[in-house]
Design an enzyme around this catalytic site. Structure first.
Site, mmCIF file in Angstrom:
data_model
loop_
_atom_site.group_PDB
_atom_site.id
_atom_site.type_symbol
_atom_site.label_atom_id
_atom_site.label_comp_id
_atom_site.label_asym_id
_atom_site.label_seq_id
_atom_site.Cartn_x
_atom_site.Cartn_y
_atom_site.Cartn_z
ATOM 1 N N GLU A 30 -2.647 -8.907 3.124
ATOM 2 C CA GLU A 30 -3.055 -9.423 4.441
ATOM 3 C C GLU A 30 -4.553 -9.267 4.688
ATOM 4 O O GLU A 30 -5.093 -9.850 5.635
ATOM 5 C CB GLU A 30 -2.252 -8.743 5.553
ATOM 6 C CG GLU A 30 -2.691 -7.337 5.936
ATOM 7 C CD GLU A 30 -2.212 -6.243 5.006
ATOM 8 O OE1 GLU A 30 -2.408 -5.059 5.334
ATOM 9 O OE2 GLU A 30 -1.631 -6.557 3.943
ATOM 10 N N HIS A 86 -3.768 -4.668 -0.242
ATOM 11 C CA HIS A 86 -3.355 -5.276 1.030
ATOM 12 C C HIS A 86 -3.483 -6.796 0.933
ATOM 13 O O HIS A 86 -4.590 -7.327 1.077
ATOM 14 C CB HIS A 86 -4.246 -4.777 2.173
ATOM 15 C CG HIS A 86 -3.995 -3.372 2.571
ATOM 16 N ND1 HIS A 86 -3.023 -3.028 3.485
ATOM 17 C CD2 HIS A 86 -4.591 -2.218 2.196
ATOM 18 C CE1 HIS A 86 -3.031 -1.710 3.655
ATOM 19 N NE2 HIS A 86 -3.971 -1.199 2.884
ATOM 20 N N CYS A 95 0.833 -1.203 0.000
ATOM 21 C CA CYS A 95 0.000 0.000 0.000
ATOM 22 C C CYS A 95 0.871 1.259 0.000
ATOM 23 O O CYS A 95 1.611 1.482 -0.937
ATOM 24 C CB CYS A 95 -0.998 -0.029 1.154
ATOM 25 S SG CYS A 95 -2.338 1.181 0.934
#
Length: 200
Positions: free
Chosen positions: A183, A181, A79
């Protein structure tokens, strides 16, 4: 071992949990020696370009990233952690753009889109030879951003679209980055993380 650089910005604990699913030891750290010697360094980022650069410099992160690249040790930006790898960013800049780490030439600028931030799931137009997107090239990933890089850099790129085409993935030797992202991107994100870790 994977080191997640703690410079006051990013989803550190969620990133730590996600990278731990790859089966390697993961530490969240601002310690210079640990960040330099880890098998892989993750540079997360949430917030504004200039604030992230300020935080990065406070832990000597700019020098750590450059030194790792010089020593051919892998770095992954996520990001804003991707955006700060560019020369400059125009977010909240009045007269001159904010300086980035400068790994890649070019500017990170505001997306020309009717709705910002670009928040939610989006797919990626990827290179079939991508290491990061191997096995997940048709999947969607989770984005939260209003600014992006729009010109090709590095050896391999993946692109997404929100109002205009922008860089979603860069793979450039020992430096990789994602605007989204991983994650927060479910199974596809975890698969991308495992691809990166497997390539270390």
């Amino acid at each position: 071992m994977i080191a997640i650089l703690d410079y006051g910005s990013g989803n550190l604990r969620s990133a730590q949990r996600a990278f731990a699913t790859s089966g390697v030891d993961v530490v969240v750290t601002s310690d210079r020696a640990t960040a330099l010697e880890a098998d892989g360094l993750v540079v997360p980022g949430v917030g504004a370009f200039a604030a992230c650069m300020q935080g990065l410099r406070s832990v000597d992160g700019e020098a750590i990233i450059r030194e790792r690249i010089a020593k051919e040790r892998p770095v992954l930006g996520i990001c804003i952690g991707m955006q700060i790898l560019f020369q400059e960013g125009s977010e909240h800049a009045e007269n001159t753009n904010h300086k980035g780490v400068g790994v890649w030439e070019g500017e990170v600028s505001r997306l020309k889109a009717p709705i910002l931030p670009h928040m939610g799931w989006n797919n990626i137009e990827s290179d079939p030879n991508s290491t990061l997107l191997k096995g997940v090239s048709g999947e969607s990933f989770y984005f939260v951003h209003s600014y992006a890089a729009k010109k090709a850099v590095g050896k391999m790129q993946g692109w997404s679209f929100h109002g205009e085409k922008f860089l979603a993935v860069v793979e450039d030797g020992y430096v990789s980055a994602t605007q989204f992202h991983p994650e927060k991107s479910g199974d596809a994100g975890l698969a991308l993380i495992k691809n990166w870790v497997s390539a270390l």
